[in-house]
Design an enzyme around this catalytic site. Structure first.
Site, PDB file in Angstrom:
ATOM      1  N   SER A  13       0.868  -1.175   0.000  1.00 34.05           N
ATOM      2  CA  SER A  13       0.000   0.000   0.000  1.00 34.05           C
ATOM      3  C   SER A  13       0.907   1.228   0.000  1.00 34.05           C
ATOM      4  O   SER A  13       1.960   1.210  -0.648  1.00 34.05           O
ATOM      5  CB  SER A  13      -0.920  -0.054   1.218  1.00 34.05           C
ATOM      6  OG  SER A  13      -1.843   0.987   1.190  1.00 34.05           O
ATOM      7  N   HIS A  40      -3.039  -1.301  -3.155  1.00 27.85           N
ATOM      8  CA  HIS A  40      -4.171  -0.391  -2.938  1.00 27.85           C
ATOM      9  C   HIS A  40      -4.069   0.737  -3.944  1.00 27.85           C
ATOM     10  O   HIS A  40      -3.031   1.356  -4.090  1.00 27.85           O
ATOM     11  CB  HIS A  40      -4.128   0.189  -1.527  1.00 27.85           C
ATOM     12  CG  HIS A  40      -4.381  -0.848  -0.486  1.00 27.85           C
ATOM     13  ND1 HIS A  40      -4.038  -0.673   0.822  1.00 27.85           N
ATOM     14  CD2 HIS A  40      -4.941  -2.078  -0.572  1.00 27.85           C
ATOM     15  CE1 HIS A  40      -4.392  -1.750   1.516  1.00 27.85           C
ATOM     16  NE2 HIS A  40      -4.929  -2.618   0.684  1.00 27.85           N
ATOM     17  N   ASP A 131      -4.336  -3.929   6.394  1.00 22.18           N
ATOM     18  CA  ASP A 131      -4.755  -4.917   5.397  1.00 22.18           C
ATOM     19  C   ASP A 131      -3.598  -5.870   5.097  1.00 22.18           C
ATOM     20  O   ASP A 131      -2.453  -5.446   4.997  1.00 22.18           O
ATOM     21  CB  ASP A 131      -5.198  -4.199   4.111  1.00 22.18           C
ATOM     22  CG  ASP A 131      -5.816  -5.158   3.114  1.00 22.18           C
ATOM     23  OD1 ASP A 131      -6.356  -6.192   3.549  1.00 22.18           O
ATOM     24  OD2 ASP A 131      -5.761  -4.877   1.897  1.00 22.18           O
TER      25      ASP A 131
END
Ligand SMILES: C[S@@+](CC[C@H](N)C(=O)[O-])C[C@H]1O[C@@H](n2cnc3c(N)ncnc32)[C@H](O)[C@@H]1O
EC number: 3.1.1.61
Lengths: 186, 273
Positions: A13, A40, A131
Site C-alpha cells: 500500500s 491499494h 490490510d
C-alpha cells in the site's frame, strides 16, 4: 529450498511502489511460478500504477476465470477483490470494501492460503493500514511462508508491523533480503 | 483464526436452500459464497454450521435474511464511465433504428445501473420508446430499486462518473435531494419495470435488443456461465447486444462462438445472427 513454492503473492500500500519496483527489477522475466501483486489504488481513477509497473515487467491485470499461469506477472485490477479458486483460475469479486480497500490484500492472501497451502509464498510491504496482516497469518497457518518487509525499512510501517504483531513465524526481511530469499529459496 | 465450512457441510447448505426455498446456488463460485455464508453467520451470531443448517430448516425468515447477505449487492451509477461512453457513442445510435426498444438489466441490484441507462436514453431522445426490464434474484434489492432512492453521499462519485462518461447536462437535474437521500426523477423511472428473475432457474420471457448483465457472471462457475449465456442468446433479437462487466470475459465460455465481439475492452458482444 528450490522448487518449494508454486506462487508468489505480494501485497503493498502506501510507500510500497518504489520497493516493489526494486523487487520486480531484480526478478528474472521468466519466473518458474506466477507472481501476483495486490496494491491499494484509488477507486475509479485511471491509475498510473499499472503502467509504472509494466515498465519493469510484463504485467497483466487478469480477467475473471482466467487460468493462473506460471511465468506470468499479474496485478489485481482496480475496484475488484482478486481471489484464486481451487482450480487455479482467477476470480474477481465486486463485494464490499475490506479494510477500507478493494482490492483487499487479505482477500487474495486468504484464498492463496486455501488453494496453495504450504506451497505459497506471500510478501507484505509498506502500508499505512493493517490490510494483509490477517491473510498473511492464514498463509503461515496453512504451512506457507509469510514475509513482512522490515518495518524499520518501510516508508509506512503499520502494515508489515500489524502482521508481525498478529502472528508468530512471520519472516522479517529487508527488501534486499527478500530479493535474496526469492533467488535462493524459490 | 477464520473458521471454515467443510465441503460436505457446504453441499448440505446448498441442498437445504434449494429444496426448501427453491434457490439454486450450486453453480456459484465456492470461495466467495463460502466467505459470504461465514460472514452471515458471524453477523447473526450463528456459531456453528450445525446451527446454521438447523435454523435454515426451521426458520424461513432466517433464509430471507441470509439471501440479503450472500448475494453481492454493491453497485454504482455510471460505473466504468468508459463503458457508458461506448454505449452512448456506438450502441445507442444502432438501437435508435428500432421503433420500439427493449433492454434487459439482469442482476440489476438496487437499480443504479438501470437509472444510468435511463439517463443515457433520455439524452439520446430514446427513452420514451424504450422499455427497460430490470431483474434480480434478491427481492430486497428490487424493493429498494423501486423506490428510486439513493444515498446523497454517493452522488459526488456518481456525478464524477457521469461527466467521465461524456454526460453534458447538469447531473443534479436528474434527481431531487431530500435530507440524506436523493430521489431519481419519476420521468426517468417510468419506463422501468423491476421484477424478480433468477438467472439459474428462470427462463426466457421476452426478446431484447440489448441485455446488460454486469458483475454477475463473476459469481458463477464456468458451467453456469455457459447456461446463462445460452439464456441470453435465446433472449436476444437477431444481432442483439450483450454487455458484461469490464473484468468479465466470454473467452473462457464454450458458447463464445455464437457471439461476436463489438468492443473487446468494454466487453460488449453481439448475437451473431
Ligand atoms: C455485484 S451486483 C451487480 C449490480 C450491477 N449489475 C452492477 O454491475 O453494478 C450482482 C447482482 O446480481 C444478483 N444476482 C446474483 N445471482 C443472481 C441470479 N442467479 N439471478 C439474478 N440475479 C442474481 C445479485 O442479487 C446482485 O444484485
Amino acid at each position: 529450498m528450490k522448487g518449494a513454492y508454486d506462487i508468489i503473492t505480494i501485497g503493498g500500500s502506501a510507500g510500497s511502489l518504489s520497493v516493489l519496483t526494486m523487487l520486480l527489477d531484480a526478478l528474472p522475466e521468466n519466473m518458474r511460478m506466477p507472481v501476483v501483486i495486490v496494491l491499494h489504488r484509488l477507486r475509479n481513477v485511471e491509475s498510473e500504477m499499472g503502467r509504472l509497473l509494466s515498465a519493469t515487467k510484463k504485467i497483466r491485470e487478469p480477467e475473471d476465470k482466467e487460468p493462473v499461469k506460471d511465468h506470468h506477472f499479474y496485478l489485481a485490477p482496480q475496484n475488484y477483490h482478486l481471489m484464486i479458486e481451487a482450480d487455479k483460475t482467477f476470480m474477481l469479486d465486486y463485494s464490499e470494501l475490506v479494510n477500507y480497500s478493494r482490492p483487499a490484500i487479505d482477500m487474495t492472501f486468504s484464498s492463496v492460503a486455501e488453494v496453495y497451502g504450504h506451497r505459497a509464498l506471500c510478501i507484505l510491504l509498506s502500508g499505512a493500514n493493517k490490510d494483509g496482516a490477517e491473510g498473511l497469518c492464514e498463509v503461515i497457518a496453512a504451512g506457507g511462508t509469510g514475509i513482512a518487509q522490515d518495518p524499520q525499512t518501510a516508508t509506512f510501517e503499520a502494515m508489515p508491523q500489524s502482521a508481525i504483531d498478529l502472528c508468530r513465524d512471520v519472516k522479517i526481511l529487508t527488501i534486499e533480503e527478500i530479493i535474496k530469499f526469492i533467488f535462493f529459496e524459490t | 483464526m477464520k473458521e471454515d465450512i467443510s465441503a460436505v457441510d457446504f453441499l448440505d447448505i446448498i441442498n437445504i436452500v434449494k429444496l426448501q426455498y427453491g434457490y439454486d446456488f450450486a453453480g456459484y463460485v465456492q470461495a466467495s459464497l463460502k466467505r459470504r455464508i461465514l460472514r452471515f453467520m458471524s453477523r447473526t451470531n450463528i456459531s456453528t454450521v450445525f446451527d446454521l443448517k438447523h435454523r435454515l430448516i426451521n426458520d424461513s425468515e432466517l433464509f430471507t435474511h441470509m439471501v440479503q447477505y450472500i448475494t453481492v449487492n454493491v453497485t454504482e451509477m455510471f460505473r466504468d464511465p468508459r463503458f457508458y461512453r461506448t454505449l452512448r457513442e456506438e450502441v445507442l445510435p444502432k438501437l435508435a433504428a428500432y421503433p420500439n426498444i427493449k433492454i434487459w438489466h439482469a442482476g440489476c441490484s438496487t437499480g443504479e445501473e438501470v437509472f444510468s441507462m435511463a439517463i443515457l436514453l433520455q439524452e439520446a431522445g430514446l427513452l420514451s420508446r424504450t422499455k427497460l426490464y430490470a431483474s434480480d434474484l434478491n427481492p430486497m434489492n428490487l424493493e429498494k430499486a423501486a423506490t428510486g432512492i439513493i444515498p446523497l453521499d454517493n452522488m459526488k462519485d456518481y456525478t464524477y462518473n457521469y461527466i467521465q462518461s461524456g454526460g453534458l447536462a447538469d447531473f443534479s437535474n436528474y434527481y431531487t435531494a431530500r435530507y440524506d437521500n436523493v430521489l431519481i426523477k419519476k420521468e426517468l423511472r417510468k419506463q422501468i419495470n423491476f421484477f424478480q428473475h433468477n438467472l439459474v432457474t428462470d427462463t426466457v420471457f421476452n426478446e431484447f435488443q440489448l441485455i446488460c448483465c454486469r458483475n454477475v457472471f463473476i459469481y458463477f462457475n464456468r458451467e453456469l456461465q455457459n447456461h446463462v449465456l445460452q439464456l441470453f442468446y435465446d433472449s436476444l433479437s437477431s444481432r442483439g447486444y450483450l454487455a458484461m462487466g469490464i473484468r468479465e470475459s466470454m473467452r473462457f465460455a464454450n458458447i463464445h462462438k455464437q457471439y461476436e465481439t463489438v468492443h473487446a475492452q468494454e466487453k460488449i458482444y453481439r448475437r451473431k445472427s
